[in-house]
Design a protein around this motif. Structure first.
Motif, PDB file in Angstrom:
ATOM      1  N   ILE A   1      40.938   3.072  13.876  1.00  0.00           N
ATOM      2  CA  ILE A   1      40.560   4.441  13.528  1.00  0.00           C
ATOM      3  C   ILE A   1      39.582   4.974  14.585  1.00  0.00           C
ATOM      4  CG2 ILE A   1      39.612   5.950  11.723  1.00  0.00           C
ATOM      5  CD1 ILE A   1      40.106   3.595   9.730  1.00  0.00           C
ATOM      6  N   GLU A   2      39.928   6.137  15.167  1.00  0.00           N
ATOM      7  CA  GLU A   2      38.984   6.813  16.075  1.00  0.00           C
ATOM      8  C   GLU A   2      38.024   7.613  15.217  1.00  0.00           C
ATOM      9  OE1 GLU A   2      42.543   8.000  18.999  1.00  0.00           O
ATOM     10  OE2 GLU A   2      40.581   8.703  19.703  1.00  0.00           O
ATOM     11  N   ILE A   3      36.746   7.325  15.331  1.00  0.00           N
ATOM     12  CA  ILE A   3      35.792   7.996  14.430  1.00  0.00           C
ATOM     13  C   ILE A   3      34.901   9.010  15.149  1.00  0.00           C
ATOM     14  CG2 ILE A   3      35.784   6.062  12.796  1.00  0.00           C
ATOM     15  CD1 ILE A   3      32.913   5.421  13.850  1.00  0.00           C
ATOM     16  N   GLY A   4      34.965   9.097  16.476  1.00  0.00           N
ATOM     17  CA  GLY A   4      34.104  10.070  17.136  1.00  0.00           C
ATOM     18  C   GLY A   4      34.048   9.894  18.632  1.00  0.00           C
ATOM     19  N   MET A   5      33.059  10.530  19.223  1.00  0.00           N
ATOM     20  CA  MET A   5      32.920  10.552  20.679  1.00  0.00           C
ATOM     21  C   MET A   5      31.488  10.216  21.100  1.00  0.00           C
ATOM     22  SD  MET A   5      35.779  11.553  22.164  1.00  0.00           S
ATOM     23  CE  MET A   5      35.285  12.305  23.729  1.00  0.00           C
ATOM     24  N   VAL A   6      31.396   9.609  22.259  1.00  0.00           N
ATOM     25  CA  VAL A   6      30.084   9.370  22.854  1.00  0.00           C
ATOM     26  C   VAL A   6      29.718  10.590  23.706  1.00  0.00           C
ATOM     27  CG1 VAL A   6      28.726   7.853  24.338  1.00  0.00           C
ATOM     28  CG2 VAL A   6      30.586   6.896  22.937  1.00  0.00           C
ATOM     29  N   GLU A   7      28.474  11.072  23.541  1.00  0.00           N
ATOM     30  CA  GLU A   7      28.020  12.243  24.315  1.00  0.00           C
ATOM     31  C   GLU A   7      26.673  11.948  24.953  1.00  0.00           C
ATOM     32  OE1 GLU A   7      27.888  15.448  21.477  1.00  0.00           O
ATOM     33  OE2 GLU A   7      30.064  15.359  21.092  1.00  0.00           O
ATOM     34  N   LYS A   8      26.259  12.819  25.845  1.00  0.00           N
ATOM     35  CA  LYS A   8      24.905  12.710  26.386  1.00  0.00           C
ATOM     36  C   LYS A   8      23.921  12.993  25.252  1.00  0.00           C
ATOM     37  CE  LYS A   8      25.920  13.850  31.165  1.00  0.00           C
ATOM     38  NZ  LYS A   8      25.953  14.925  32.165  1.00  0.00           N
ATOM     39  N   GLY A   9      22.759  12.374  25.302  1.00  0.00           N
ATOM     40  CA  GLY A   9      21.772  12.608  24.253  1.00  0.00           C
ATOM     41  C   GLY A   9      21.414  11.298  23.579  1.00  0.00           C
ATOM     42  N   ASN A  10      20.948  11.379  22.344  1.00  0.00           N
ATOM     43  CA  ASN A  10      20.661  10.137  21.624  1.00  0.00           C
ATOM     44  C   ASN A  10      20.798  10.318  20.128  1.00  0.00           C
ATOM     45  OD1 ASN A  10      17.866  10.723  20.449  1.00  0.00           O
ATOM     46  ND2 ASN A  10      17.634  11.275  22.616  1.00  0.00           N
ATOM     47  N   GLY A  11      20.973   9.219  19.435  1.00  0.00           N
ATOM     48  CA  GLY A  11      21.107   9.252  17.980  1.00  0.00           C
ATOM     49  C   GLY A  11      22.563   9.315  17.537  1.00  0.00           C
ATOM     50  N   VAL A  12      22.744   9.200  16.224  1.00  0.00           N
ATOM     51  CA  VAL A  12      24.084   9.249  15.639  1.00  0.00           C
ATOM     52  C   VAL A  12      24.134  10.467  14.706  1.00  0.00           C
ATOM     53  CG1 VAL A  12      25.796   8.011  14.261  1.00  0.00           C
ATOM     54  CG2 VAL A  12      24.245   6.736  15.752  1.00  0.00           C
ATOM     55  N   PHE A  13      25.145  11.293  14.865  1.00  0.00           N
ATOM     56  CA  PHE A  13      25.232  12.536  14.093  1.00  0.00           C
ATOM     57  C   PHE A  13      26.618  12.735  13.518  1.00  0.00           C
ATOM     58  CE2 PHE A  13      21.734  13.072  16.984  1.00  0.00           C
ATOM     59  CZ  PHE A  13      20.788  13.761  16.235  1.00  0.00           C
TER      60      PHE A  13
END
Lengths: 313, 313
Positions: free
Chosen positions: A283-295
């Protein structure tokens, strides 16, 4: 088990023994390769749910180590076991434990070399597993633009534990499924070994999905944006039926021996092939982005490490 | 701890996991070398005597593994620990345990890479140690004509345990000595590493001197004739004062982390030099002969594995 206490205890140990980056396994140089070692302790009063037989309890203590090896892309080669057994245990029960270790090592293709037994007030099983690798998939390697994947849906183990411990209700078929998730967890060894070289980061999820995501985002110094919550319809029905928070079941449960990984776009096709080959429900659950934390991408709501944040409004 | 039960439990495990020759450590092929692994479990209710502080308890669980490496002539390189801790333990006490592991690994020159903690009803500490060797000194290599040596006198730990557990009496100086034997055992690592290549067989004696001798004689298919009992005058005085059987204290006590070895005559001088260098009180206790079993040479009385035979009369 008090999660906070455990975190504090780990901090004390890490401080005494020297602060190292937390990984799923411990590694050391072995010529041109890495030696890989992992130990796990399973305690009767806190880790063996009601109705779990001694054979499956021994298997579970092996699964905990194997799942960490799987997430790092390393084959387990050899294991040793260390068991404290209450005086009152029958020879039959002790044999079931020993057979559980033997069958589990055979299931995951490694050898148990030997070990140590002792008498104790409750059953305590420690399994240590050894392997060799050229390298491991780290927790901290996620790159912006990578997809975040998991090797299965979450929440079924929590649901199973609630069924067993808190007398929650489920229909017969789902009850069987979630009890099985508790009693016979399946670490993703075949997938992990083959997928290892195609993932930028990975971690075993057995401390809970939220804790796992937060740890990976933190070590990778990236933001993890969750667009798709890995929950099944059956879980939602179970949560509604029992007035439970489905998000809590998915994110804060723990004891799911799935792999959470990040995959560069160019490797996604390959990862999906490997998942199919291994009959993994990827299951693809999201994307990695610049920044920090989980949202949560939709609401931009922050997900913190399991147990403190609940998702009820 | 019920010795018989422990033996039975070990038999069940050995039968399930495949019958292998018992050794102090487990080994596996690692290229041209051997990988060497050992695990030991220390349980609060059975292995931590009254008055032993948490720091020394953690050290003792390390000592148990180190002593086995010493007897096999192998350096310990890396360790991992796995600890079940009761909920009621204070942060201070937990820190003492963690510091105990750290200080013990530093004392014996290896690194603890990490580990696992958990909550449990009583303190259970499992230490697993890893090393690499070209080979190990086996239990079964004794040859007729070899001298049998031990790295120190026996019985002081038993005496110490009787003092602590059964309120036996001792003069102040000897009381300090035997309590220290219980709280701070000294595995013979330096001696073991250097002496390894000069011994035909060796074994750690922590299961008791009689058990150790019987096991070595049996695996070597030889007779061990004991001509000199490794007892000190102070122990005899302690035994007399407390109406205890001095032979029982020497042969059936256990928890002495000494090396019992057999040495070809041509290597005796070298072994004595190594002992001197390491400040080891080396004692020659007998000779290996053709035949089988362990005997007191003078009376031709058979010594069996600890606990069943007593030496009175």
């Amino acid at each position: 088990m008090t999660k906070l206490d455990e975190k504090e205890i780990i901090k004390i140990f890490q401080k005494s023994l020297g602060n190292k980056t937390s990984e799923d396994v411990e590694t050391f140089r072995l010529g041109k390769n890495l030696g890989v070692i992992k130990t796990d302790t399973l305690v009767e009063s806190t880790d063996i749910p009601p109705g779990m037989n001694p054979h499956d309890a021994a298997r579970k203590s092996v699964v905990a180590c194997v799942s960490d090896f799987a997430a790092k892309g390393v084959w387990p080669l050899y294991g040793i076991v260390s068991v404290a057994i209450p005086k009152k245990y029958s020879a039959k029960k002790i044999k079931e434990i020993a057979d559980g270790f033997r069958d589990a090592s055979s299931e995951f293709g490694f050898s148990i070399l030997g070990g140590d037994t002792n008498e104790g007030k409750e059953l305590v099983m420690s399994v240590s597993v050894f392997g060799i690798a050229q390298g491991i998939v780290r927790r901290g390697g996620a790159k912006a633009g990578d997809s975040i994947i998991v090797t299965g849906p979450f929440g079924n183990t929590s649901a199973g534990l609630k069924l067993l411990l808190e007398k929650k209700k489920a229909n017969q078929k789902y009850a069987r499924k979630i009890k099985n998730a508790v009693y016979r967890p399946n670490p993703r060894l075949g997938f992990g070994i083959l997928a290892g070289t195609y993932m930028s980061s990975a971690m075993d999820s057995s401390d809970g999905l939220s804790t796992t995501l937060v740890e990976m985002a933190s070590q990778s110094k990236k933001k993890f944006a969750i667009t798709n919550i890995p929950k099944e319809l059956e879980l939602e029905q179970f949560a509604a039926q029992n007035r439970l928070d489905v998000m809590d079941l998915v994110f804060n449960g723990g004891e799911e021996y799935e792999i959470v990984g990040t995959v560069p776009q160019r490797n996604l096709k390959k990862i999906k092939q490997i998942a199919k080959l291994n009959k993994i429900h990827l299951i693809e659950i999201g994307m990695v982005e610049k920044g920090n934390g989980v949202f949560l991408a939709e609401s931009n709501k922050r997900i913190t490490s399991g147990g403190w944040l609940h998702f009820k409004n």
